[in-house]
Design a protein around this motif. Sequence first.
Motif, mmCIF file in Angstrom:
data_model
loop_
_atom_site.group_PDB
_atom_site.id
_atom_site.type_symbol
_atom_site.label_atom_id
_atom_site.label_comp_id
_atom_site.label_asym_id
_atom_site.label_seq_id
_atom_site.Cartn_x
_atom_site.Cartn_y
_atom_site.Cartn_z
ATOM 1 N N UNK A 66 4.943 -4.336 5.661
ATOM 2 C CA UNK A 66 4.178 -3.523 4.720
ATOM 3 C C UNK A 66 3.939 -2.146 5.340
ATOM 4 N N UNK A 67 3.694 -1.151 4.508
ATOM 5 C CA UNK A 67 3.327 0.186 4.979
ATOM 6 C C UNK A 67 1.826 0.330 4.889
ATOM 7 N N UNK A 68 1.180 0.812 5.922
ATOM 8 C CA UNK A 68 1.682 1.039 7.274
ATOM 9 C C UNK A 68 1.815 -0.282 8.020
ATOM 10 N N UNK A 69 2.731 -0.350 9.005
ATOM 11 C CA UNK A 69 3.013 -1.627 9.659
ATOM 12 C C UNK A 69 1.921 -2.153 10.582
ATOM 13 N N UNK A 70 0.971 -1.338 10.960
ATOM 14 C CA UNK A 70 -0.134 -1.806 11.795
ATOM 15 C C UNK A 70 0.262 -2.057 13.238
ATOM 16 N N UNK A 107 8.390 14.798 6.389
ATOM 17 C CA UNK A 107 8.097 14.679 7.816
ATOM 18 C C UNK A 107 6.802 13.930 8.085
ATOM 19 N N UNK A 108 5.918 13.898 7.117
ATOM 20 C CA UNK A 108 4.628 13.255 7.293
ATOM 21 C C UNK A 108 3.623 13.818 6.312
ATOM 22 N N UNK A 109 2.354 13.593 6.628
ATOM 23 C CA UNK A 109 1.282 14.015 5.745
ATOM 24 C C UNK A 109 0.159 14.650 6.557
ATOM 25 N N UNK A 110 -0.668 15.377 5.827
ATOM 26 C CA UNK A 110 -1.918 15.894 6.379
ATOM 27 C C UNK A 110 -3.037 15.310 5.518
ATOM 28 N N UNK A 111 -3.988 14.674 6.173
ATOM 29 C CA UNK A 111 -5.128 14.084 5.473
ATOM 30 C C UNK A 111 -6.341 14.970 5.699
ATOM 31 N N UNK A 112 -6.980 15.438 4.613
ATOM 32 C CA UNK A 112 -8.188 16.247 4.795
ATOM 33 C C UNK A 112 -9.232 15.468 5.593
ATOM 34 N N UNK A 113 -9.848 16.180 6.541
ATOM 35 C CA UNK A 113 -10.878 15.572 7.377
ATOM 36 C C UNK A 113 -11.847 16.670 7.792
ATOM 37 N N UNK A 146 0.848 -1.185 0.000
ATOM 38 C CA UNK A 146 0.000 0.000 0.000
ATOM 39 C C UNK A 146 0.880 1.231 0.000
ATOM 40 N N UNK A 147 0.476 2.240 -0.733
ATOM 41 C CA UNK A 147 1.178 3.515 -0.709
ATOM 42 C C UNK A 147 0.299 4.522 -0.011
ATOM 43 N N UNK A 148 0.851 5.711 0.220
ATOM 44 C CA UNK A 148 0.044 6.730 0.875
ATOM 45 C C UNK A 148 -1.126 7.097 -0.029
ATOM 46 N N UNK A 149 -2.293 7.228 0.551
ATOM 47 C CA UNK A 149 -3.464 7.581 -0.256
ATOM 48 C C UNK A 149 -3.256 8.905 -0.994
ATOM 49 N N UNK A 150 -3.871 8.990 -2.131
ATOM 50 C CA UNK A 150 -3.668 10.159 -2.997
ATOM 51 C C UNK A 150 -4.171 11.452 -2.380
ATOM 52 N N UNK A 151 -5.034 11.386 -1.370
ATOM 53 C CA UNK A 151 -5.508 12.630 -0.767
ATOM 54 C C UNK A 151 -4.627 13.096 0.401
ATOM 55 N N UNK A 190 -10.940 20.395 8.363
ATOM 56 C CA UNK A 190 -9.532 20.529 8.721
ATOM 57 C C UNK A 190 -8.701 19.380 8.194
ATOM 58 N N UNK A 191 -7.708 19.004 8.996
ATOM 59 C CA UNK A 191 -6.730 17.994 8.590
ATOM 60 C C UNK A 191 -6.340 17.128 9.779
ATOM 61 N N UNK A 192 -5.970 15.873 9.492
ATOM 62 C CA UNK A 192 -5.440 14.955 10.489
ATOM 63 C C UNK A 192 -3.982 14.697 10.114
ATOM 64 N N UNK A 193 -3.090 14.751 11.092
ATOM 65 C CA UNK A 193 -1.667 14.529 10.860
ATOM 66 C C UNK A 193 -1.382 13.025 10.821
ATOM 67 N N UNK A 194 -0.595 12.611 9.818
ATOM 68 C CA UNK A 194 -0.176 11.217 9.647
ATOM 69 C C UNK A 194 1.352 11.199 9.726
ATOM 70 N N UNK A 195 1.925 10.339 10.583
ATOM 71 C CA UNK A 195 3.380 10.288 10.695
ATOM 72 C C UNK A 195 3.977 9.378 9.615
ATOM 73 N N UNK A 196 5.286 9.241 9.615
ATOM 74 C CA UNK A 196 5.973 8.465 8.580
ATOM 75 C C UNK A 196 5.715 6.966 8.676
ATOM 76 N N UNK A 197 5.110 6.524 9.772
ATOM 77 C CA UNK A 197 4.716 5.125 9.904
ATOM 78 C C UNK A 197 3.257 4.917 9.497
ATOM 79 N N UNK A 198 2.626 5.985 8.953
ATOM 80 C CA UNK A 198 1.249 5.890 8.485
ATOM 81 C C UNK A 198 0.215 5.928 9.590
ATOM 82 N N UNK A 199 0.609 6.445 10.752
ATOM 83 C CA UNK A 199 -0.295 6.483 11.911
ATOM 84 C C UNK A 199 -0.849 7.883 12.136
ATOM 85 N N UNK A 200 -2.113 7.937 12.472
ATOM 86 C CA UNK A 200 -2.734 9.228 12.787
ATOM 87 C C UNK A 200 -2.166 9.757 14.097
#
Length: 122
Positions: free
Chosen positions: A105-109, A18-24, A1-6, A27-37
């Motif tokens: 696999x990413x994210x490792x769960x 450093x990470x991602x911001x997922x629209x929610x 799995x790769x990071x979702x396109x959004x 606003x936005x939810x911060x996602x770290x490099x391990x794919x965790x909110x």
Amino acid sequence: MTSPSDWIEHRRGDGELLGWMRPHGDGFVVIDLLGRECSGELDWFEAETLIEETGIGYLADPYELRLGGCEWVRVRITEVSVSQVRVKLEDWGDVNVPTVEHVLAFPPGDDLRRHEPHKPGM
């Protein structure tokens, strides 16, 4: 799995991811490099600030990997990408010990968690 396109990448000034911001919602939810909110819903500025403050230092922390569904072993993260997370069994820096790696696999769960030292008396 790769990071979702959004997911919106956030990089520091030198280009390091450093990470991602997922629209929610609004606003936005911060996602770290391990794919965790890492947050609930934040505005753009709050999300950027959290990612910047969090940085990447947590990747150097000791972690635990669940093997075979039950046994937890101490590991160190050696590589993180949107396709995999690579860890090695903790060797305490001993160059004479063979390196034993696991590719997740990413994210490792839930099979990868931060190592929490046991406190005396607990």
